[in-house]
Motif scaffolding. Sequence first.
Motif, PDB file in Angstrom:
ATOM      1  N   ILE A 266      40.248  41.408  22.755  1.00 30.74           N
ATOM      2  CA  ILE A 266      41.133  41.522  24.055  1.00 30.74           C
ATOM      3  C   ILE A 266      41.691  42.760  24.150  1.00 30.74           C
ATOM      4  CG2 ILE A 266      42.823  40.564  25.611  1.00 30.74           C
ATOM      5  CD1 ILE A 266      43.096  38.230  24.100  1.00 30.74           C
ATOM      6  N   LEU A 267      41.222  43.527  25.216  1.00 35.00           N
ATOM      7  CA  LEU A 267      41.600  45.128  25.282  1.00 35.00           C
ATOM      8  C   LEU A 267      41.777  45.252  26.888  1.00 35.00           C
ATOM      9  CD1 LEU A 267      39.658  47.776  23.306  1.00 35.00           C
ATOM     10  CD2 LEU A 267      40.527  48.194  25.701  1.00 35.00           C
ATOM     11  N   PRO A 268      43.172  44.803  27.279  1.00 38.63           N
ATOM     12  CA  PRO A 268      43.570  44.403  28.710  1.00 38.63           C
ATOM     13  C   PRO A 268      43.794  46.032  29.439  1.00 38.63           C
ATOM     14  CG  PRO A 268      45.210  43.761  27.475  1.00 38.63           C
ATOM     15  CD  PRO A 268      44.425  44.268  26.493  1.00 38.63           C
ATOM     16  N   PRO A 269      43.719  46.188  30.727  1.00 31.08           N
ATOM     17  CA  PRO A 269      44.504  47.074  31.336  1.00 31.08           C
ATOM     18  C   PRO A 269      45.960  46.917  31.161  1.00 31.08           C
ATOM     19  CG  PRO A 269      43.308  45.673  32.876  1.00 31.08           C
ATOM     20  CD  PRO A 269      42.976  45.238  31.592  1.00 31.08           C
ATOM     21  N   TYR A 270      46.774  47.866  31.168  1.00 29.18           N
ATOM     22  CA  TYR A 270      48.210  47.826  30.866  1.00 29.18           C
ATOM     23  C   TYR A 270      48.913  47.160  31.793  1.00 29.18           C
ATOM     24  CZ  TYR A 270      46.785  51.574  27.505  1.00 29.18           C
ATOM     25  OH  TYR A 270      45.836  52.234  26.668  1.00 29.18           O
ATOM     26  N   CYS A 271      48.161  47.056  33.064  1.00 28.08           N
ATOM     27  CA  CYS A 271      49.000  46.555  34.193  1.00 28.08           C
ATOM     28  C   CYS A 271      48.868  44.669  34.100  1.00 28.08           C
ATOM     29  CB  CYS A 271      48.531  46.834  35.511  1.00 28.08           C
ATOM     30  SG  CYS A 271      46.861  46.419  35.789  1.00 28.08           S
ATOM     31  N   ILE A 272      47.860  44.238  33.051  1.00 24.54           N
ATOM     32  CA  ILE A 272      47.910  42.739  32.975  1.00 24.54           C
ATOM     33  C   ILE A 272      49.200  42.118  32.953  1.00 24.54           C
ATOM     34  CG2 ILE A 272      47.631  42.654  30.596  1.00 24.54           C
ATOM     35  CD1 ILE A 272      45.538  40.551  31.191  1.00 24.54           C
ATOM     36  N   THR A 273      49.288  41.000  33.997  1.00 22.86           N
ATOM     37  CA  THR A 273      50.737  40.190  33.664  1.00 22.86           C
ATOM     38  C   THR A 273      50.695  39.106  32.602  1.00 22.86           C
ATOM     39  OG1 THR A 273      49.918  38.462  35.084  1.00 22.86           O
ATOM     40  CG2 THR A 273      50.521  40.539  36.364  1.00 22.86           C
ATOM     41  N   ASP A 274      52.098  38.872  32.374  1.00 23.04           N
ATOM     42  CA  ASP A 274      52.173  37.737  31.317  1.00 23.04           C
ATOM     43  C   ASP A 274      51.324  36.444  31.683  1.00 23.04           C
ATOM     44  OD1 ASP A 274      53.799  39.285  29.664  1.00 23.04           O
ATOM     45  OD2 ASP A 274      55.582  38.725  30.464  1.00 23.04           O
ATOM     46  N   ALA A 275      51.315  36.116  32.989  1.00 24.36           N
ATOM     47  CA  ALA A 275      50.511  35.125  33.461  1.00 24.36           C
ATOM     48  C   ALA A 275      49.030  35.284  33.052  1.00 24.36           C
ATOM     49  CB  ALA A 275      50.790  34.566  34.624  1.00 24.36           C
ATOM     50  N   GLN A 276      48.563  36.314  33.449  1.00 24.63           N
ATOM     51  CA  GLN A 276      47.229  36.812  33.036  1.00 24.63           C
ATOM     52  C   GLN A 276      46.998  36.676  31.820  1.00 24.63           C
ATOM     53  OE1 GLN A 276      47.092  40.266  35.545  1.00 24.63           O
ATOM     54  NE2 GLN A 276      46.216  39.439  37.237  1.00 24.63           N
TER      55      GLN A 276
ATOM     56  N   GLY B  17      44.359  45.289  40.537  1.00 25.01           N
ATOM     57  CA  GLY B  17      45.033  45.109  39.286  1.00 25.01           C
ATOM     58  C   GLY B  17      44.100  44.619  37.953  1.00 25.01           C
ATOM     59  N   ALA B  18      44.267  43.621  37.345  1.00 18.12           N
ATOM     60  CA  ALA B  18      43.503  43.229  36.333  1.00 18.12           C
ATOM     61  C   ALA B  18      42.420  42.523  36.793  1.00 18.12           C
ATOM     62  CB  ALA B  18      44.239  42.677  35.202  1.00 18.12           C
ATOM     63  N   LEU B  19      42.189  42.235  38.266  1.00 15.78           N
ATOM     64  CA  LEU B  19      41.233  41.527  38.615  1.00 15.78           C
ATOM     65  C   LEU B  19      40.096  42.035  39.322  1.00 15.78           C
ATOM     66  CD1 LEU B  19      43.572  38.622  40.257  1.00 15.78           C
ATOM     67  CD2 LEU B  19      42.329  38.549  38.170  1.00 15.78           C
ATOM     68  N   LEU B  20      38.644  41.412  39.201  1.00 19.13           N
ATOM     69  CA  LEU B  20      37.794  42.108  40.164  1.00 19.13           C
ATOM     70  C   LEU B  20      36.990  40.671  40.896  1.00 19.13           C
ATOM     71  CD1 LEU B  20      35.746  43.946  37.326  1.00 19.13           C
ATOM     72  CD2 LEU B  20      36.989  44.783  39.385  1.00 19.13           C
ATOM     73  N   TYR B  21      36.824  40.925  41.940  1.00 17.94           N
ATOM     74  CA  TYR B  21      36.307  39.753  43.084  1.00 17.94           C
ATOM     75  C   TYR B  21      34.864  40.024  43.105  1.00 17.94           C
ATOM     76  CZ  TYR B  21      41.397  39.264  43.731  1.00 17.94           C
ATOM     77  OH  TYR B  21      42.618  38.869  43.596  1.00 17.94           O
ATOM     78  N   ASP B  22      34.090  38.919  43.072  1.00 16.50           N
ATOM     79  CA  ASP B  22      32.962  38.718  43.081  1.00 16.50           C
ATOM     80  C   ASP B  22      32.513  38.406  44.652  1.00 16.50           C
ATOM     81  OD1 ASP B  22      32.738  36.076  43.766  1.00 16.50           O
ATOM     82  OD2 ASP B  22      32.336  35.727  41.641  1.00 16.50           O
ATOM     83  N   GLU B  23      31.271  38.697  44.829  1.00 16.00           N
ATOM     84  CA  GLU B  23      30.760  38.423  46.429  1.00 16.00           C
ATOM     85  C   GLU B  23      31.040  36.847  47.047  1.00 16.00           C
ATOM     86  OE1 GLU B  23      26.469  39.276  46.819  1.00 16.00           O
ATOM     87  OE2 GLU B  23      26.193  38.820  44.783  1.00 16.00           O
ATOM     88  N   ALA B  24      31.207  36.083  46.141  1.00 13.44           N
ATOM     89  CA  ALA B  24      31.507  34.637  46.518  1.00 13.44           C
ATOM     90  C   ALA B  24      33.080  34.408  46.968  1.00 13.44           C
ATOM     91  CB  ALA B  24      30.939  33.695  45.747  1.00 13.44           C
ATOM     92  N   GLY B  25      33.864  35.464  46.534  1.00 14.71           N
ATOM     93  CA  GLY B  25      35.337  35.500  46.605  1.00 14.71           C
ATOM     94  C   GLY B  25      35.985  35.123  45.534  1.00 14.71           C
ATOM     95  N   ASN B  26      35.316  34.856  44.327  1.00 13.01           N
ATOM     96  CA  ASN B  26      36.006  34.459  43.114  1.00 13.01           C
ATOM     97  C   ASN B  26      36.635  35.702  42.399  1.00 13.01           C
ATOM     98  OD1 ASN B  26      34.984  31.826  43.288  1.00 13.01           O
ATOM     99  ND2 ASN B  26      32.845  32.798  42.716  1.00 13.01           N
TER     100      ASN B  26
END
Length: 428
Positions: A398-408, A34-43
Amino acid sequence: MQKTLSERDQAVIWHPYTQMQTAPAPVGIVRGEGALLYDEAGNSHLDATSSWWVNIHGHAHPYITEKLAQQAAQLHHCIFAGYTHEPAVQLAEKLLPILPGQQQKLFYSDNGSTAVEVAMKMSIQYWHNKGEKRNRLLAFRNAYHGDTFGAMSVSARSVFTRAFDDYLFTVSFLDLPEPGNIDRLLADIDAVARDTAAFIFEPLIQGAGGMVMYDAALLDRLLQHCRSRNILLIADEIMTGFGRTGTNFAMEQVTTAPDMITLSKGLTGGTIAMGITTCTNDIYNAFLSSDKMKTLFHGHSFTANPLSCAIALASLDLFLRPECRENRERIAARHRQFAIELAYHDDVKNVRTLGTIVAFEVITGEADSYINDLSGFLRSFFAEKRVMLRPLGNTLYILPPYCITDAQLDEVYTSIMDMLAAYGEKWG
Ligand SMILES: *Cc1c(COP(=O)(O)O)cnc(C)c1O
């Protein structure tokens, strides 16, 4: 102890637009969803700028992954001169009819800059093939069309181009149209019209130039004037294409039809690089001849890569679903609301929105060093919040992917309000 991705990177990698001596260590990314990327520490990191404006449906979208896997089982690549394949033909068949103007032929390349190179070469050679000497290109001041030499030439001369300025070809630059300068701009065009091959422009908004928005009706007047002087029109929709500005393509908001369109970024769904240059049959026909010298001698090894084409097709399917339009409208409405809130803030100016983009400037002092301090502050602030916002000077957008949620979206907006509070404490 095993080294992290970030540490290993620093031993061997040279990053784009990055002063490697002073840059903080890069964040090692292992996965996206989705609109998230996860780093190697899990964040998780919230991708509020669509990974350099390319990602429209979210990271590792299952439908795109499925289509990629299907194509990968069939054909990875083949030479595109003398041979063709289903994904390339199908993408052209589906894309051309939905583009603004009468776009009838499609030329593949590798990325945005190469799509621009192809459009420039088409326009210059168009006149050459017709036996008319038109060598000049026209562009907007403060434009950005890419980093290859031709694309740099039609872009703003800036700190990015300084070392190369002597090697860039001559281009006539126009100011952006405003109610007060439009007559002067028409005269500026007349002054160079006779030997101008084409006008290249980013419709409605200059992206890398700082998300500078300008009036569609005034752009239309410039375009009509260029057309009346036989100057070809190249709409660079690399950033604006595929729904960014409220319509599917920004050129839908003007009446003048472009002769050529360049596409990349959103076209790819953010998965595999590709560039496209489309044109009318008038352009295309000027290259048809028994004389070999009238051929467009341009191509890249990976022209029309079947995997990229299959992904662009999958991305287009998703783009044309009603949910995608609904998402874009939802984001645009939320942005407009946020813009109203933001405009009240003392440290903010020029709040503006266009489709799924909202942008503003943080008010700074005059000194350049102040801006450098500011961009360092902004970067570390948002890095700490794990919201991926990358300022252009003192412009934040801000120029988000269209799947970004309202909460995000709320998380992004809140991070900006928090930044402004911290900024006020630090410098206000
Ligand atoms: C990003 C961009 C380009 C260059 O595309 P690349 O794929 O980065 O080479 C050209 N024109 C516009 C309007 C862009 O935003």
